[in-house]
Design a protein around this motif. Structure first.
Motif, PDB file in Angstrom:
ATOM      1  N   HIS A  49      33.699  39.651  41.338  1.00 39.90           N
ATOM      2  CA  HIS A  49      35.069  39.274  41.020  1.00 39.90           C
ATOM      3  C   HIS A  49      35.664  38.546  42.215  1.00 39.90           C
ATOM      4  O   HIS A  49      35.274  38.783  43.364  1.00 39.90           O
ATOM      5  CB  HIS A  49      35.905  40.504  40.676  1.00 39.90           C
ATOM      6  CG  HIS A  49      35.390  41.218  39.467  1.00 39.90           C
ATOM      7  ND1 HIS A  49      35.527  40.719  38.195  1.00 39.90           N
ATOM      8  CD2 HIS A  49      34.708  42.385  39.351  1.00 39.90           C
ATOM      9  CE1 HIS A  49      34.952  41.549  37.330  1.00 39.90           C
ATOM     10  NE2 HIS A  49      34.441  42.575  38.009  1.00 39.90           N
ATOM     11  N   LYS A  50      36.581  37.703  41.881  1.00 41.26           N
ATOM     12  CA  LYS A  50      37.129  36.833  42.916  1.00 41.26           C
ATOM     13  C   LYS A  50      38.515  37.299  43.343  1.00 41.26           C
ATOM     14  O   LYS A  50      39.361  37.604  42.510  1.00 41.26           O
ATOM     15  CB  LYS A  50      37.207  35.407  42.383  1.00 41.26           C
ATOM     16  CG  LYS A  50      37.667  34.400  43.388  1.00 41.26           C
ATOM     17  CD  LYS A  50      37.683  33.039  42.742  1.00 41.26           C
ATOM     18  CE  LYS A  50      38.326  32.043  43.655  1.00 41.26           C
ATOM     19  NZ  LYS A  50      38.493  30.772  42.993  1.00 41.26           N
ATOM     20  N   SER A  73      41.643  35.836  45.531  1.00 41.24           N
ATOM     21  CA  SER A  73      42.121  34.583  46.128  1.00 41.24           C
ATOM     22  C   SER A  73      43.623  34.663  46.349  1.00 41.24           C
ATOM     23  O   SER A  73      44.313  35.496  45.762  1.00 41.24           O
ATOM     24  CB  SER A  73      41.787  33.396  45.222  1.00 41.24           C
ATOM     25  OG  SER A  73      42.381  33.562  43.954  1.00 41.24           O
ATOM     26  N   SER A  79      39.559  32.189  49.146  1.00 37.01           N
ATOM     27  CA  SER A  79      38.973  32.833  47.978  1.00 37.01           C
ATOM     28  C   SER A  79      37.700  33.532  48.424  1.00 37.01           C
ATOM     29  O   SER A  79      36.950  33.009  49.253  1.00 37.01           O
ATOM     30  CB  SER A  79      38.679  31.812  46.876  1.00 37.01           C
ATOM     31  OG  SER A  79      37.678  30.921  47.274  1.00 37.01           O
ATOM     32  N   TYR A 139      34.540  36.386  47.001  1.00 37.00           N
ATOM     33  CA  TYR A 139      33.931  37.174  45.934  1.00 37.00           C
ATOM     34  C   TYR A 139      33.582  38.559  46.447  1.00 37.00           C
ATOM     35  O   TYR A 139      33.012  38.706  47.537  1.00 37.00           O
ATOM     36  CB  TYR A 139      32.668  36.484  45.422  1.00 37.00           C
ATOM     37  CG  TYR A 139      32.979  35.333  44.489  1.00 37.00           C
ATOM     38  CD1 TYR A 139      33.152  35.557  43.130  1.00 37.00           C
ATOM     39  CD2 TYR A 139      33.111  34.038  44.982  1.00 37.00           C
ATOM     40  CE1 TYR A 139      33.446  34.503  42.278  1.00 37.00           C
ATOM     41  CE2 TYR A 139      33.409  32.997  44.138  1.00 37.00           C
ATOM     42  CZ  TYR A 139      33.578  33.227  42.782  1.00 37.00           C
ATOM     43  OH  TYR A 139      33.876  32.198  41.939  1.00 37.00           O
ATOM     44  N   ASN A 177      38.503  42.801  37.748  1.00 38.93           N
ATOM     45  CA  ASN A 177      38.780  41.437  37.299  1.00 38.93           C
ATOM     46  C   ASN A 177      39.053  40.578  38.551  1.00 38.93           C
ATOM     47  O   ASN A 177      39.180  41.102  39.658  1.00 38.93           O
ATOM     48  CB  ASN A 177      40.024  41.389  36.412  1.00 38.93           C
ATOM     49  CG  ASN A 177      39.828  42.209  35.144  1.00 38.93           C
ATOM     50  OD1 ASN A 177      38.936  41.933  34.354  1.00 38.93           O
ATOM     51  ND2 ASN A 177      40.649  43.238  34.989  1.00 38.93           N
ATOM     52  N   ASP A 178      39.172  39.302  38.314  1.00 39.21           N
ATOM     53  CA  ASP A 178      39.606  38.416  39.393  1.00 39.21           C
ATOM     54  C   ASP A 178      41.041  38.766  39.766  1.00 39.21           C
ATOM     55  O   ASP A 178      41.859  39.095  38.906  1.00 39.21           O
ATOM     56  CB  ASP A 178      39.536  36.954  38.960  1.00 39.21           C
ATOM     57  CG  ASP A 178      38.088  36.487  38.809  1.00 39.21           C
ATOM     58  OD1 ASP A 178      37.186  37.287  39.144  1.00 39.21           O
ATOM     59  OD2 ASP A 178      37.876  35.354  38.366  1.00 39.21           O
ATOM     60  N   GLU A 183      44.550  37.827  42.277  1.00 37.62           N
ATOM     61  CA  GLU A 183      45.273  36.965  43.221  1.00 37.62           C
ATOM     62  C   GLU A 183      46.082  37.866  44.128  1.00 37.62           C
ATOM     63  O   GLU A 183      46.837  38.728  43.663  1.00 37.62           O
ATOM     64  CB  GLU A 183      46.206  36.013  42.465  1.00 37.62           C
ATOM     65  CG  GLU A 183      45.491  34.802  41.908  1.00 37.62           C
ATOM     66  CD  GLU A 183      46.463  33.773  41.356  1.00 37.62           C
ATOM     67  OE1 GLU A 183      47.584  33.669  41.880  1.00 37.62           O
ATOM     68  OE2 GLU A 183      46.091  33.107  40.385  1.00 37.62           O
ATOM     69  N   ASP A 243      42.473  29.922  39.085  1.00 31.73           N
ATOM     70  CA  ASP A 243      42.037  30.609  40.297  1.00 31.73           C
ATOM     71  C   ASP A 243      40.732  30.025  40.838  1.00 31.73           C
ATOM     72  O   ASP A 243      40.222  30.446  41.859  1.00 31.73           O
ATOM     73  CB  ASP A 243      41.881  32.109  40.052  1.00 31.73           C
ATOM     74  CG  ASP A 243      40.833  32.395  38.996  1.00 31.73           C
ATOM     75  OD1 ASP A 243      40.395  31.444  38.320  1.00 31.73           O
ATOM     76  OD2 ASP A 243      40.443  33.570  38.862  1.00 31.73           O
ATOM     77  N   ARG A 244      40.181  29.027  40.130  1.00 33.25           N
ATOM     78  CA  ARG A 244      38.943  28.403  40.601  1.00 33.25           C
ATOM     79  C   ARG A 244      39.126  26.969  41.088  1.00 33.25           C
ATOM     80  O   ARG A 244      38.291  26.468  41.829  1.00 33.25           O
ATOM     81  CB  ARG A 244      37.899  28.388  39.473  1.00 33.25           C
ATOM     82  CG  ARG A 244      37.363  29.752  39.134  1.00 33.25           C
ATOM     83  CD  ARG A 244      36.366  29.691  37.985  1.00 33.25           C
ATOM     84  NE  ARG A 244      35.906  31.017  37.630  1.00 33.25           N
ATOM     85  CZ  ARG A 244      34.879  31.613  38.227  1.00 33.25           C
ATOM     86  NH1 ARG A 244      34.220  30.996  39.169  1.00 33.25           N
ATOM     87  NH2 ARG A 244      34.504  32.828  37.870  1.00 33.25           N
ATOM     88  N   ASP A 296      35.679  26.512  42.751  1.00 26.36           N
ATOM     89  CA  ASP A 296      34.756  27.641  42.898  1.00 26.36           C
ATOM     90  C   ASP A 296      33.914  27.720  41.636  1.00 26.36           C
ATOM     91  O   ASP A 296      34.284  28.388  40.668  1.00 26.36           O
ATOM     92  CB  ASP A 296      35.547  28.941  43.101  1.00 26.36           C
ATOM     93  CG  ASP A 296      35.915  29.124  44.548  1.00 26.36           C
ATOM     94  OD1 ASP A 296      35.115  28.728  45.420  1.00 26.36           O
ATOM     95  OD2 ASP A 296      37.000  29.651  44.808  1.00 26.36           O
TER      96      ASP A 296
END
Lengths: 801, 322
Positions: free
Chosen positions: A23-24, A26, A61, A63, A89-90, A92, A369-370, A430
């Motif tokens: 999951h990212k 950022s 960002s 992972y 989850n990703d 922010e 977010d990418r 990303d």
């Protein structure tokens, strides 16, 4: 090529099959107090050890593996912040770091673990904290002088702000301020840089392994980002030094949404020097004439920052800086002729004005977010102007009470400059944990005015000469780039990039495909080896006659007859940190070749022997070669911090028409270059610093023989010079001391800075000249070395509230 | 300007200077030669001559030059000039004697021939022997066409345009040619010769030796050009000639062909002269071109072809070979 592309794509996607559930995280890293972004902050996942650094917009960002982990964010001069997260989850998340500059304990100037992991070779970020602790000439904090203390980066002459990276010339450094190029980065004939520290946020220098995003210069990228104004409350800071003062005001126009910062620096050398000039005028007999002069420089920075929404930010940055020198010489005489009296009055005004105006408008947009976009519109102008206006009036009064008058006029103006306007798009995408794509493009329209001469002279009866000479050019420069940061395995990562540029001047097109790559292999947690290769093309040249930072150097474009300069650079390096990253060592070997360099032909200068184009006065197709080893040892933590940088290098040039076509040492070839920088924190209020630098002497050309050309028309003396740049001046070395005393007051914070430049009063060579001398009635010629700065103690007072 | 410079230095430099003991590699003193060979002239010190002087270390005083009387020339050198063929075999040899009238070496028997190669050898005690080779170029071939006399040769105050004409050069396609053009007015009665200025607009005149304006027009009294842009062709230059003040009875055109070495020598001398004493726009050191082996200076061949214009009020008038 087709097969290569297929393999590349296959390679790219195969790896994704083995990707685990990730999951990212950022967001931005912000200063808690001011809400401004922090560039170069480190974010590390404690479980996996993966790390990231905030980019030039303060964005990161990273992972992380699914599950629970700690993510640690750190930045020099700030307390660490830790995010405890259960990643499903990703996410922010914006980190907000608090300043810890007055902590009693040990300080950390960098988390060098990321240097081990970083893909980049030859890239160094220098914090303002580190620069602030370095003792500086006349107490002026100077970014360019500070980076000259790093291995592979050398100063030209004493005090000069220009810098030379890995055997390259001063024009081969792309200096960016908020994305806009600065063509002249110095004041006071090169002794001070144009960057006012109160307006600067971050400094990064790239000497090799260039990212595909950058182009247009061969030797380095100095990327300086201006500060954004405080988003929370209004703040003031300023300083008063020996030759200049500065004031900075910043604050929110709308809290947490819109900020503004305005900083101004001006020298008061014109005021300080008035008594000196007065003394000089009183001490020397100028006869019937009088002379006066004046000099000052200033810098003005302004930046407006506005958060439009969570995913959009815009900023407008403006800088104006200028040096102004003016002089006035007057002469008033009278006399008696055979049958008349005469009166004469003449005056000559001299002016030298040079400076930069730059501005940039930037829009940062998060598509998702990418996908991140940074759009910049930039404007940059550098101009140099030299004016001479001489007038005279002569009157003769005869005995028969008649009289006659006549006057003369000489009005000369010389201008040169460069003006850029351009737009640039940078995307970061990303794609996956193992692939980050950077891509974008840029177009810049240049307006070169290498030399514009306007001359009007009138010696009485009629206007004798009206002459204008100009050769303006307006080339365009376009480039696109693509770069893939690819993690091939846990240990091996690569950065593959292509930079494609098109440059046009009139109907002449120059294409250039510039491959870039970097490889990094982690030997273990604390060490890595790196390899990088970059080809670069530079479409502009700098014609320079001297190294004193005189503003008469002129920027000229590549043209049909003068091709762009090119380089290829190979770097390999080894980085290791030990004792829990307390110490870091790196060694880098580089080899750089340069082609299509230009220089003034022997005997030519900016004006030439007549009003011909500069293209007729240069030698083309020059070759350059530079190679060296750079050693860097740094102590990052503890009461004592600092670094030792040493470079062993060789840099040569070769032109067909120079030195009889034989290769010769580059003027600033410096085989040995050593810097020792240390800072010791005595207590929470006082820190001291020592800096010692040593460098081999510059290469110069000295006459070896004098001979005569005798004819019935007269006798003229000429010099026979040895091999070009075959003589080395004395080595340069110097010790500087600095002491900072900080104290918190009710109203804010004050800092006294005491520094001693050149503690042991070393007379370092500035230039050498020859002078006829006499001793016991025997004439001889003596070489004289002029040194510039003796021991100089200075005191500076700074405040902020 | 000096006062201004002083103020400037007060403002900018807190400089200090010290004497420096520089170890300049000690080069042996060498001979310096100034020698011209003009085709069909005689070695009498006027247009064809050899001057011999010596070099000294860059840090030595001028007193260390060798002097003859008060002139810094060497009078006891052995100077020989050989006429050679393409294989450098000697066809004729001449020993030159020191002439106290010009302080140079002469031999009235030596009259350089056009299109002929010569070798100079000089020996002097205490100096390395030197030698040099150069070829005296062929006399340039040209014609004057479309001539118009616009002014007055014999009016003292008149200093405007005197004439305009086309100078048509028939360039030899098999050699690189280097030219120099001058125009003179002459008063035969008092033997006064003055240089005329002239103007010409042609790309061949755009070179570092000539003062051209921003539009590429040359205006002056002595221009150099090469056949680089018209090699082997018949090239026409439109010339506008201006008269200096004074009374004259005729004028003549002097078109010279120079050897490459002499052209390069003149070029580097001009560059050196133009860039010295310029503190703000300082240039890199200039290496004066030389074809003297083991020494300095020039051994340069040249030839000239002159045409005179005699006004119509003389019995023999019009364009004559001169």
């Amino acid at each position: 090529m087709n097969s290569f592309f297929k393999i590349f794509v296959l390679f790219l996607f195969t790896n994704s099959c083995f990707a685990q559930q990730l999951h990212k995280i950022s967001g931005y890293v912000l200063d808690f107090e001011s809400g401004t972004t922090l560039i170069g902050a480190n974010i590390v996942d404690s479980n996996s050890g993966r790390g990231a650094t905030t980019n030039i917009d303060g964005y990161y960002s990273l992972y992380v593996d699914e599950g629970t982990t700690f993510v640690v964010c750190s930045f020099i001069g700030y307390s660490m912040d830790t995010l405890f997260i259960s990643a499903k989850n990703d996410v922010e998340y914006n980190f907000e770091l608090k300043i810890n500059s007055l902590d009693i304990g040990e300080i950390t100037v960098n988390d060098e673990r990321l240097n081990i992991e970083s893909l980049r070779t030859s890239t160094i970020s220098v914090s303002k904290e580190e620069i602030r602790e370095i003792p500086q000439l006349l107490g002026e904090m100077d970014i360019i002088k500070a980076i000259q203390l790093l291995p592979g980066i050398q100063s030209g002459n004493e005090g000069a702000s220009g810098f030379y990276v890995r055997g390259g010339g001063p024009d081969q450094n792309l200096i960016l301020f908020d994305g806009a190029p600065i063509y002249n980065s110095s004041h006071l004939l090169g002794f001070f840089s144009t960057f006012n520290e109160s307006a600067v946020n971050s400094i990064q220098i790239i000497k090799g392994g260039f990212p595909a995003e950058f182009g247009g210069r061969l030797s380095s990228i100095l990327n300086i980002t201006g500060r954004e104004g405080n988003m929370k409350k209004w703040k003031f800071n300023g300083g008063i030094g020996v030759i200049s003062g500065s004031l900075c005001v910043e604050g929110p126009l709308k809290k947490d949404t819109t900020s503004v910062i305005l900083s101004l620096r001006r020298t008061w050398i014109d005021q300080v020097s008035k008594p000196i000039i007065k003394l000089a005028r009183n001490s020397f007999d100028f006869g019937d004439s009088d002379a006066d002069g004046n000099y000052y420089f200033y810098d003005l920075n302004f930046k407006l920052f506005h958060k439009v929404s969570a995913s959009d930010q815009i900023s407008f940055s403006f800088y104006s800086g200028s040096d102004n020198f003016s002089g006035l010489v007057t002469e008033e005489t009278n006399g008696v002729g055979s049958d008349y009296n005469w009166y004469y009055y003449g005056s000559s005004n001299y002016g030298l004005i040079w400076g930069n105006i730059i501005s940039s408008f930037r829009w940062r947009h998060l598509f998702s977010d990418r996908l991140f976009l940074n759009t910049s519109i930039i404007y940059s102008k550098y101009s140099f102007e030299n004016k001479i206006l001489s007038t005279s009036q002569t009157t003769e009064e005869y005995l028969d009470l008649t009289s006659s008058n006549w006057s003369s006029l000489y009005d000369y103006s010389y201008e040169s400059g460069i003006e850029d306007i351009g737009v640039k798009f940078n995307f970061i995408y990303d794609f996956r944990i193992d692939h980050q794509f950077n891509f974008g493009g840029s177009y810049t329209k240049h307006h070169f005015s290498p030399s514009f001469i306007d001359l009007t002279s009138d010696w009485g009866e009629n206007t004798d000469t009206i002459m204008t000479f100009s050769n303006q050019k307006t080339p365009g420069e376009f480039f696109i780039y693509f770069e893939d940061q690819y993690s091939i395995s846990d240990r091996l990562s690569s950065n593959l990039g292509l930079h494609y540029s098109i440059y046009h001047e009139n109907s002449k097109l120059y294409h250039s495909l510039q491959p870039r790559f970097s490889l990094r292999y982690l030997l273990n947690e604390n060490s890595s080896i790196k390899l990088s290769y970059a080809t670069m093309q530079q479409n502009i040249h700098l014609l320079t006659n001297s190294s004193y930072g005189l503003p008469n150097d002129i920027w000229v474009p590549a043209t049909r007859d003068v091709p762009p300069q090119r380089s290829q650079q190979l770097v390999c390096g080894y980085n290791v940190s030990f004792n829990e990253n307390k110490y870091e060592t790196s060694i880098e070997l580089y080899y750089k070749r340069m082609q299509d360099l230009i220089t003034y032909s022997e005997g030519s200068n900016i004006l030439g022997t007549n009003f011909t184009s500069w293209e007729d006065r240069v030698d083309l197709s020059g070759l350059g070669e530079a190679q060296g080893i750079e050693l860097f040892f740094k102590k990052n933590k503890g009461l004592l911090t600092g670094w030792i940088g040493y470079t062993l290098s060789k840099s040569i040039r070769q032109f067909k028409g120079i030195n009889l076509g034989r290769e010769y040492p580059y003027k600033f070839d410096r085989p040995h270059d050593l810097s020792i920088v240390s800072s010791y924190k005595i207590n929470k209020a006082i820190d001291i610093s020592l800096t010692w630098v040593y460098g081999s002497g510059n290469s110069i050309t000295l006459p070896r023989q004098q001979y005569l050309i005798v004819s019935q028309y007269g006798i003229q003396e000429y010099y026979e010079y040895g091999e070009k740049n075959s003589y080395r001046m004395q080595p340069y070395h110097r010790l500087d001391f600095g002491l900072n005393y900080k104290k918190l007051k009710d109203w804010g914070e004050k800092t006294w800075t005491f520094s001693i430049y050149n503690v042991y009063n070393r007379r370092n060579p500035f230039f050498i000249y020859f002078q006829d001398s006499a001793n016991n009635n025997i004439d001889f010629i003596k070489a004289k070395q002029v040194s510039l700065f003796p021991i100089i103690p200075t005191l500076r007072y700074a405040f902020k509230f | 300007m000096k006062k201004l410079t002083f103020i400037f230095l007060c403002l900018f430099f807190i400089s200090c200077e010290e004497n420096l003991n520089i170890d300049i590699p000690i080069d042996k003193s060498r001979l310096s030669i100034t020698s011209n060979l003009l085709a069909d002239d005689y070695f009498n010190g006027q247009y064809s001559y050899v001057y011999v002087s010596n070099s000294i270390s860059a840090l030595e005083s001028d007193d260390n030059f060798d002097y003859t009387d008060s002139i810094p020339v060497i009078n006891n050198a052995t100077v020989s000039i050989y006429e050679t063929n393409e294989l450098q075999e000697n066809l004729a040899s001449y020993v030159l004697e020191f002439d106290y009238d010009c302080y140079c070496y002469n031999n009235p028997d030596l009259s350089p021939k056009q299109n002929t190669t010569y070798r100079l050898e000089v020996e002097a005690y205490g100096y390395p022997d030197i030698y040099a080779i150069d070829k005296v170029p062929a006399k340039p071939s040209y014609e004057i066409t479309d001539f118009e006399l616009l002014g007055y040769l014999d009016k003292k105050s008149y200093d405007g345009e005197l004439s305009q004409f086309n100078l048509v050069i028939n360039d030899d396609p098999f050699t690189e040619n280097y030219y120099q053009l001058k125009i003179f007015v002459v008063n035969t009665s008092n033997a006064k010769v003055r240089t005329c200025s002239y103007s010409v607009s042609d790309a061949s005149f755009l070179n570092p030796l000539n003062d051209t304006d921003s539009e590429g027009n040359y205006s002056g009294g002595s221009a150099y050009f090469t056949d680089e842009l018209f090699n082997g062709t018949s090239k026409s230059f439109f010339i506008q000639q201006f008269k200096p003040q004074g009374i004259f009875d005729h004028f003549f055109i002097e078109l010279r062909a120079l050897s490459r070495d002499l052209y390069e020598f003149n070029k580097t001398r001009r560059e050196e002269s133009a860039t010295s004493n310029n503190p703000l726009f300082v240039s890199e050191p200039i290496f004066l071109h030389s074809n003297i082996e083991n020494g300095y200076g020039i051994f340069g061949g040249k030839s000239e072809s002159n045409k005179a214009y005699i006004p119509t009020y003389f019995p023999n008038n019009g364009w004559l070979s001169y």
